[in-house]
Design a protein around this motif. Sequence first.
Motif, mmCIF file in Angstrom:
data_model
loop_
_atom_site.group_PDB
_atom_site.id
_atom_site.type_symbol
_atom_site.label_atom_id
_atom_site.label_comp_id
_atom_site.label_asym_id
_atom_site.label_seq_id
_atom_site.Cartn_x
_atom_site.Cartn_y
_atom_site.Cartn_z
ATOM 1 N N UNK A 59 1.088 -1.325 -0.290
ATOM 2 C CA UNK A 59 -0.645 0.146 -0.009
ATOM 3 C C UNK A 59 0.572 1.492 0.004
ATOM 4 N N UNK A 60 1.913 0.848 0.541
ATOM 5 C CA UNK A 60 2.840 2.416 0.748
ATOM 6 C C UNK A 60 3.420 2.257 -1.557
ATOM 7 N N UNK A 169 8.299 16.856 14.219
ATOM 8 C CA UNK A 169 7.308 18.041 14.712
ATOM 9 C C UNK A 169 7.527 18.451 12.789
ATOM 10 N N UNK A 170 8.631 18.195 12.319
ATOM 11 C CA UNK A 170 9.000 18.507 10.434
ATOM 12 C C UNK A 170 8.764 17.783 9.728
ATOM 13 N N UNK A 171 7.722 16.556 9.965
ATOM 14 C CA UNK A 171 6.407 16.404 8.666
ATOM 15 C C UNK A 171 5.575 16.109 9.386
ATOM 16 N N UNK A 172 4.743 16.214 10.069
ATOM 17 C CA UNK A 172 3.566 16.374 10.964
ATOM 18 C C UNK A 172 2.397 15.253 9.757
ATOM 19 N N UNK A 173 2.252 16.320 8.693
ATOM 20 C CA UNK A 173 1.223 16.159 7.681
ATOM 21 C C UNK A 173 1.682 14.959 7.338
ATOM 22 N N UNK A 174 3.233 13.905 6.708
ATOM 23 C CA UNK A 174 3.291 12.618 6.372
ATOM 24 C C UNK A 174 3.379 11.742 7.065
ATOM 25 N N UNK A 175 3.302 12.224 8.298
ATOM 26 C CA UNK A 175 3.245 11.134 9.547
ATOM 27 C C UNK A 175 1.577 10.864 9.548
ATOM 28 N N UNK A 176 1.100 11.266 9.323
ATOM 29 C CA UNK A 176 -0.443 11.299 9.416
ATOM 30 C C UNK A 176 -1.180 9.907 7.957
ATOM 31 N N UNK A 177 -0.277 10.775 6.860
ATOM 32 C CA UNK A 177 -0.723 10.193 5.766
ATOM 33 C C UNK A 177 -0.327 8.480 5.621
ATOM 34 N N UNK A 180 -2.361 6.036 8.198
ATOM 35 C CA UNK A 180 -3.136 6.433 7.897
ATOM 36 C C UNK A 180 -3.328 5.197 6.124
ATOM 37 N N UNK A 181 -2.428 4.989 5.446
ATOM 38 C CA UNK A 181 -1.565 4.139 5.425
ATOM 39 C C UNK A 181 -1.859 2.321 5.732
ATOM 40 N N UNK A 182 -0.726 2.299 6.462
ATOM 41 C CA UNK A 182 -0.990 0.848 7.078
ATOM 42 C C UNK A 182 -1.834 0.862 7.768
ATOM 43 N N UNK A 183 -2.212 1.797 8.479
ATOM 44 C CA UNK A 183 -3.671 1.293 9.480
ATOM 45 C C UNK A 183 -4.666 0.414 7.907
ATOM 46 N N UNK A 184 -5.066 0.889 6.970
ATOM 47 C CA UNK A 184 -5.471 0.367 5.881
ATOM 48 C C UNK A 184 -5.234 -0.800 5.844
ATOM 49 N N UNK A 189 -6.401 -7.057 7.031
ATOM 50 C CA UNK A 189 -6.210 -9.009 7.681
ATOM 51 C C UNK A 189 -6.529 -8.787 9.515
ATOM 52 N N UNK A 190 -6.940 -8.064 9.568
ATOM 53 C CA UNK A 190 -8.142 -8.264 10.943
ATOM 54 C C UNK A 190 -7.340 -7.132 11.838
ATOM 55 N N UNK A 191 -6.646 -6.227 11.404
ATOM 56 C CA UNK A 191 -5.573 -5.500 12.922
ATOM 57 C C UNK A 191 -6.157 -4.746 12.614
ATOM 58 N N UNK A 192 -6.659 -4.121 14.198
ATOM 59 C CA UNK A 192 -6.979 -2.823 13.875
ATOM 60 C C UNK A 192 -6.159 -2.020 13.513
ATOM 61 N N UNK A 193 -6.636 -0.221 13.508
ATOM 62 C CA UNK A 193 -5.864 0.823 13.534
ATOM 63 C C UNK A 193 -5.444 0.893 14.978
ATOM 64 N N UNK A 194 -5.855 0.500 15.944
ATOM 65 C CA UNK A 194 -5.509 0.692 17.289
ATOM 66 C C UNK A 194 -3.976 0.311 16.778
#
Length: 509
Positions: A59-60, A169-177, A180-184, A189-194
């Motif tokens: 996915x990445x 703090x140098x790349x917070x938007x990328x961190x969120x993105x 999101x990709x890894x959680x998806x 495979x049944x692994x929750x986003x948490x």
Amino acid sequence: MAAAPVWSVDPRSGKRREQVAVEATDQEVDAVVRAAHAARGALADRAVRAAFLRAAADRLEAARDQLVEAADAETALGPVRLTGELARTCYQLRSLAGVVEEGAFLDVVIDHPDAAATPPVPDLRRIKVPLGVVAVYAASNFPFAFSVAGGDTASALAAGCPVVVKAHPGHPALSELVAHVVRAAGTRHGVPGSALGLVHGFDAGLELVRHPRVAAAGFTGSLGGGRALFDAAAARPVPVPFHGELGSLNPVLVTEDAAAERAEDIGTGLGASMTLGVGQFCVKPGLVLVPAGGSGDRLVKALTDAVSATEPGVLLDRRMRDAFLAGIAGRAALPDVESPVTPGAGGEHTVGAGFLTVPARRLAEEGVHDLLLEECFGPVTVLARYADEDEASAVLARLPGNLTATVHLSAREAAGEGRGADVLARLTPLAGRVLVDGWPTGVAVASAQHHGGPYPATTSTSTSVGGTAVERWLRPVVYQGVPEALLPPELHDANPLGLPRRCDGTLER
């Protein structure tokens, strides 16, 4: 009081781009950690973990263009460098999936009962189990490979540990993105986003390492920040392992014979290594011992040409640029320090590469020049010109622990004649990776890799790169006299999973 906003900032202009999130409160950190702790069961199955890691890599890769664009906007590292780093990150995820499937990292050992032994041996079965929730502190200079989906996260997930990442703090938007990709990928495979939590904020980082449900931490960053977190991890009512990479000088020794044989090649190679990524690699050569005299002068000339041809570049953020300029000013003002190519400001938002020289005898003595034995993050290195082997050895004797140590030898020395073996013996105690006739920038993801070193390079003896990185997040447990029906399948006599193991002293494959 309202939570502080987290902004994405363009390092090329210093201007804010967008508000990405808000800094997490203590209560929010608590909720994220407890949710990660509750997700442990979803990572218990090794087949699920391996599939999750591979799906994350897939996915990445599928989101590469969006991820690289986001990373470049916040780091100015450039699409070519970032595309390569993302590919490395995906390779690391897949490599660790293979480690999980093979199972050797579980270190299974079985000893059957032996009443004739002294003392008698009961039925003992040893295996390694996950520690629990791992706190990961993302790095500034590797927004993919040492951040949300980087080596610490990947190896912890491979071990079966949920992760909570403190975003840089140098790349917070990328961190969120990336999160999101890894959680998806995990959801498939049944692994929750948490199982992969993410928090922002300096205070949140401190609260994270103190949380009673956090069982270990991984950090890549500065000596000051890493040491503060290391001390906090040790000061807890229940201390936890803290695997921190805190900084490294990465010394290089060029022998007299090597300089005589290929000074120009060494000087050119050094220029490329120390300016790679605007000098923001953790394994940048920061101190180079070069012989005084004509051969060394040729090396300095080649380095001068290489560095002078390097275009100014943008550092990761304004704070790092300010620290670089202050660090250069402090070092250049020391007695007997010269600047053949003066590093410094290259423009309003850029810096120019350069290097300093100093007589090695100055560094062999404690006192005024100790600053030159500290890492300076950015495109600069220090050349210490030594008069003889004793002077070079005296400098090496003063160095702290490092990630790498390098020696450049002549062909005769590399063949075993002369001082090659002696130099290697002097360098080995200083670093986790010792190189001959190469440059330390570039850390291969391989089974034999070791990315670590004596303090302050790292706070433990483990590696953060390669297959054995998973060992940091495990602990051994021995089951004594437990009926097979109650044992995990990895410890059954029939070895139904086909794991490598040692049984009654014999290694089985």
